[in-house]
Structures are given as structure tokens and as C-alpha cells.
Design a protein around this motif. Structure first.
Motif, PDB file in Angstrom:
ATOM      1  N   PRO A  88      -9.838   0.376  -1.059  1.00 26.12           N
ATOM      2  CA  PRO A  88     -11.130   0.885  -1.532  1.00 26.12           C
ATOM      3  C   PRO A  88     -12.165   0.869  -0.401  1.00 26.12           C
ATOM      4  O   PRO A  88     -12.188  -0.030   0.435  1.00 26.12           O
ATOM      5  N   ALA A  89     -13.015   1.891  -0.396  1.00 29.39           N
ATOM      6  CA  ALA A  89     -14.079   1.986   0.604  1.00 29.39           C
ATOM      7  C   ALA A  89     -15.034   3.092   0.176  1.00 29.39           C
ATOM      8  O   ALA A  89     -14.896   3.693  -0.895  1.00 29.39           O
ATOM      9  N   ALA A 100       0.830  -1.205   0.000  1.00 32.09           N
ATOM     10  CA  ALA A 100       0.000   0.000   0.000  1.00 32.09           C
ATOM     11  C   ALA A 100       0.864   1.254   0.000  1.00 32.09           C
ATOM     12  O   ALA A 100       0.571   2.232  -0.705  1.00 32.09           O
ATOM     13  N   ALA A 101       1.926   1.237   0.788  1.00 31.26           N
ATOM     14  CA  ALA A 101       2.822   2.394   0.832  1.00 31.26           C
ATOM     15  C   ALA A 101       3.479   2.636  -0.517  1.00 31.26           C
ATOM     16  O   ALA A 101       3.620   3.792  -0.959  1.00 31.26           O
ATOM     17  N   ARG A 102       3.873   1.554  -1.202  1.00 34.98           N
ATOM     18  CA  ARG A 102       4.467   1.711  -2.537  1.00 34.98           C
ATOM     19  C   ARG A 102       3.435   2.246  -3.524  1.00 34.98           C
ATOM     20  O   ARG A 102       3.753   3.046  -4.404  1.00 34.98           O
ATOM     21  N   GLU A 103       2.184   1.808  -3.376  1.00 37.07           N
ATOM     22  CA  GLU A 103       1.128   2.245  -4.287  1.00 37.07           C
ATOM     23  C   GLU A 103       0.833   3.740  -4.125  1.00 37.07           C
ATOM     24  O   GLU A 103       0.525   4.430  -5.102  1.00 37.07           O
ATOM     25  N   LEU A 104       0.937   4.242  -2.906  1.00 44.42           N
ATOM     26  CA  LEU A 104       0.639   5.646  -2.647  1.00 44.42           C
ATOM     27  C   LEU A 104       1.813   6.567  -2.947  1.00 44.42           C
ATOM     28  O   LEU A 104       1.618   7.746  -3.246  1.00 44.42           O
ATOM     29  N   VAL A 145      -5.679  10.650  -3.690  1.00 48.87           N
ATOM     30  CA  VAL A 145      -5.843   9.244  -3.307  1.00 48.87           C
ATOM     31  C   VAL A 145      -7.017   8.626  -4.070  1.00 48.87           C
ATOM     32  O   VAL A 145      -6.934   7.483  -4.551  1.00 48.87           O
ATOM     33  N   ARG A 146      -8.094   9.359  -4.211  1.00 46.49           N
ATOM     34  CA  ARG A 146      -9.255   8.842  -4.943  1.00 46.49           C
ATOM     35  C   ARG A 146      -8.933   8.527  -6.400  1.00 46.49           C
ATOM     36  O   ARG A 146      -9.587   7.677  -7.020  1.00 46.49           O
ATOM     37  N   ARG A 147      -7.945   9.204  -6.950  1.00 48.82           N
ATOM     38  CA  ARG A 147      -7.590   8.989  -8.359  1.00 48.82           C
ATOM     39  C   ARG A 147      -6.803   7.698  -8.580  1.00 48.82           C
ATOM     40  O   ARG A 147      -6.593   7.285  -9.731  1.00 48.82           O
ATOM     41  N   ILE A 148      -6.324   7.092  -7.525  1.00 52.75           N
ATOM     42  CA  ILE A 148      -5.608   5.824  -7.659  1.00 52.75           C
ATOM     43  C   ILE A 148      -6.596   4.747  -8.113  1.00 52.75           C
ATOM     44  O   ILE A 148      -7.673   4.603  -7.543  1.00 52.75           O
ATOM     45  N   ASP A 149      -6.234   3.999  -9.114  1.00 52.09           N
ATOM     46  CA  ASP A 149      -7.108   2.975  -9.681  1.00 52.09           C
ATOM     47  C   ASP A 149      -7.356   1.863  -8.660  1.00 52.09           C
ATOM     48  O   ASP A 149      -6.408   1.318  -8.083  1.00 52.09           O
ATOM     49  N   THR A 150      -8.624   1.517  -8.430  1.00 52.68           N
ATOM     50  CA  THR A 150      -8.927   0.414  -7.515  1.00 52.68           C
ATOM     51  C   THR A 150      -8.571  -0.943  -8.120  1.00 52.68           C
ATOM     52  O   THR A 150      -8.494  -1.934  -7.394  1.00 52.68           O
ATOM     53  N   ARG A 151      -8.367  -0.988  -9.431  1.00 52.37           N
ATOM     54  CA  ARG A 151      -8.044  -2.231 -10.147  1.00 52.37           C
ATOM     55  C   ARG A 151      -9.059  -3.337  -9.829  1.00 52.37           C
ATOM     56  O   ARG A 151      -8.701  -4.498  -9.665  1.00 52.37           O
ATOM     57  N   ASP A 153     -16.986   2.284  -4.643  1.00 55.49           N
ATOM     58  CA  ASP A 153     -15.817   2.367  -3.765  1.00 55.49           C
ATOM     59  C   ASP A 153     -14.686   3.111  -4.474  1.00 55.49           C
ATOM     60  O   ASP A 153     -14.472   2.946  -5.692  1.00 55.49           O
ATOM     61  N   VAL A 154     -13.967   3.908  -3.711  1.00 53.29           N
ATOM     62  CA  VAL A 154     -12.764   4.574  -4.215  1.00 53.29           C
ATOM     63  C   VAL A 154     -11.646   4.346  -3.209  1.00 53.29           C
ATOM     64  O   VAL A 154     -11.877   3.924  -2.071  1.00 53.29           O
ATOM     65  N   MET A 155     -10.428   4.650  -3.608  1.00 49.38           N
ATOM     66  CA  MET A 155      -9.300   4.467  -2.710  1.00 49.38           C
ATOM     67  C   MET A 155      -9.333   5.520  -1.609  1.00 49.38           C
ATOM     68  O   MET A 155      -9.624   6.699  -1.857  1.00 49.38           O
TER      69      MET A 155
END
Length: 298
Positions: free
Chosen positions: A223-224, A72-76, A134-140, A193-195
Motif C-alpha cells: 500500500p502507498a 507479494a508475488a503470490r498475492e499479485l 493492482v489497486r483493486r487488491i484489498d489492502t487488508r 493508500d492503495v496497492m
């Protein structure tokens, strides 16, 4: 803070680091005094921090959780202009500590619990910018896990009732019960749901002169409900900056009220559970509930 809390001593941490990461053997180690409730933090040299979970659990489960936190840290990382810690290494159990642990980059700064920025319009716009990023991160294709905050509000009824019972000598539980009765019924609608960061509390935000400089404890990125990160409006801001933040995000009435509901759910547990063991964190909960009561009275 917890009945089953582990004792994580500097000598234990020193031994773990020296054995598993000898390249850091000469770096000074010191415990970080913080209001956090989940991890014991030790600063390693100038640029690293080692995080040790306080409550024991099955080592295999914690391995999975620590790896997920690092992912998660790498993703952010670098998804917003605000600094966030990045994973460096995962340590194994040993030397009087039974679970894996995480080493990450250290971020300089003052947490908002120690430098109250509650009247800052600048912080309000910064929080909105971070949440938007953060919301713009793709939930995939990922969705809410079903654990913790971020799903259906009514699923937290049992917890809120326990909190009300335990808070009878601490809070105006009658007023709070009425507020929860309304909040729990808020509709989710068709919002996907969004990130979310998932834990935007004052102790997880670094500030300087009323502006946001960094965000800590990023392992819960997931996502939540899009309203989940709006808890920061109630945990950190007074009425005027809250409206600035809302305007920046363009939050409609339903989303804004759900954000208040998630802040309520989090604050209710903070007050009574930590009233003796972590007074600073308990006070964060009190302040949040006071803001919610005042807003609900309008």
C-alpha cells in the motif's frame, strides 16, 4: 554498481542449487544480462529464474524480505491478465553467498528498456489496466510502511538535495531544483493508500509490438500513495500516450502531478549514481527528467 556489491558467480549459484535443490541439478544455468540494480539474475532451465541480492545485509533481515517478496508475488498472481513471476522456492545462505535467495518462474519477453514503446497508445492503456488491477487488491488494513517512495514527498528533500549536488556536471540542476520546489509541496489530500507495484520502470516491464505482456520485480507490492505507480507514465511514455493513460485512469490534477513527483524522485538518483556503472539505467533517469522538464515548461 555498488561499493559493497557481492560477487555472485555462476559456479557459486550452481553449487547452491545442486546442494539445496538436487531436482534441478541437470538444468542448464546462465547469467541474465539485465539493467537491474538490486539483484543478479540467473536463468535455470527454460522455466525458472534465481534471484540473488547484490548488496549484503543481515541474513535474518533478508530472510524476512525474501519471504515478503514471495508473499507479494503470490498475492499479485492472476490478479491481472498480465504475466507476473511466481515464487517457487527460497534458497538458504551457503557456498560463498551469505544471504537467502529466491527461485521464481521465468517470463519470456523483451524488457521495455530494450524495445522503446514510448509512442504507443496501446502500452498506455495496458499500463492503466495493470495499475487499476493492482489497486483493486484489498489492502487488508495495511498502510504505507514509511520506507521508500509512497508517503510524503517532502520527506525526500535531503535525498533530492544530494542528487542535485552530485548532478551539477550532468543535468540542469537549477531548473530541476525549481521543479522540485513545486512538486514537494503537492498535497496528498484525503486519498487513502492503495496497492501499488512500486517500481514500474522500463526494465521491469515486458513488451511486444508496443503492448505490455508481463511485469517483473513484483516483490514490492504494497500500500502507498495512489499516485506512486503513475511513475510509469513518465518513465515510459511520451506526451500523447501519457494523456491516454491519464484518461484511462481518470487521474485528477493532484494525483497526476504527484505521479510526476515520484518519477522525479526516482529519476534524480538514477542519473548520477549509475552514470558509469549502469549507463542504460542512468539514461532512463535522464529521459524521465527530460519529459518532466518539458511538461513543466508548458
Amino acid at each position: 554498481m555498488h561499493a559493497d556489491q557481492l560477487v555472485v558467480s555462476p559456479s557459486t549459484v550452481r553449487a547452491l542449487i545442486d546442494e539445496q535443490f538436487p531436482q534441478w541439478r541437470d538444468l542448464p544455468l546462465r547469467r541474465v544480462s539485465a539493467s537491474g540494480t538490486v539483484h543478479e539474475i540467473f536463468r535455470l532451465g527454460d522455466g525458472l529464474a534465481a534471484r540473488f541480492r547484490l548488496q549484503p545485509d543481515d541474513a535474518k533481515l533478508v530472510w524476512s524480505e525474501v519471504r515478503a517478496e514471495a508473499a507479494a508475488a503470490r498475492e499479485l498472481a492472476d490478479r491481472t491478465r498480465f504475466a507476473t513471476p511466481e515464487p517457487v522456492a527460497i534458497g538458504a545462505p551457503g557456498r560463498d553467498y551469505p544471504m537467502p535467495w529466491l527461485v521464481q518462474t521465468w517470463l519470456e519477453g523483451t524488457v521495455a528498456i530494450d524495445d522503446d514503446p514510448s509512442e504507443s497508445d496501446g502500452l498506455a492503456t495496458d499500463l492503466a489496466e495493470f495499475i487499476t488491477g493492482v489497486r483493486r487488491i484489498d489492502t487488508r488494513g495495511r498502510r504505507f510502511s514509511g520506507f521508500g517512495r509512497g508517503g510524503a514527498l517532502a520527506n525526500h528533500d535531503e535525498w533530492i538535495q544530494e542528487c542535485l549536488t552530485r548532478s551539477e556536471e550532468l543535468l540542469d540542476v537549477d531548473a530541476l531544483a525549481r521543479i522540485w520546489q513545486a512538486l514537494r509541496e503537492l498535497p496528498r489530500g484525503d486519498s487513502p493508500d492503495v496497492m501499488n507495484h512500486g517500481d514500474l520502470l522500463p526494465g521491469n516491464l515486458l513488451v511486444h509490438q508496443g503492448r505490455l505482456t508481463g511485469v517483473l520485480d513484483v516483490g514490492g507490492l504494497s500500500p502507498a500513495d495512489p499516485a506512486l505507480d503513475l511513475v510509469s507514465a513518465w518513465h515510459l511514455l511520451e506526451a500523447q500516450p501519457r494523456q491516454v493513460m491519464r484518461a484511462c485512469l481518470g487521474a485528477d490534477d493532484q494525483e497526476w502531478e504527484r505521479g510526476k513527483a515520484w518519477a522525479f524522485q526516482q529519476a534524480m538518483g538514477a542519473v548520477w549514481y549509475y552514470v558509469d556503472t549502469n549507463p542504460a539505467f542512468s539514461e532512463v533517469g535522464r529521459r524521465t527528467l527530460s519529459r518532466i522538464i518539458a511538461d513543466s515548461a508548458r
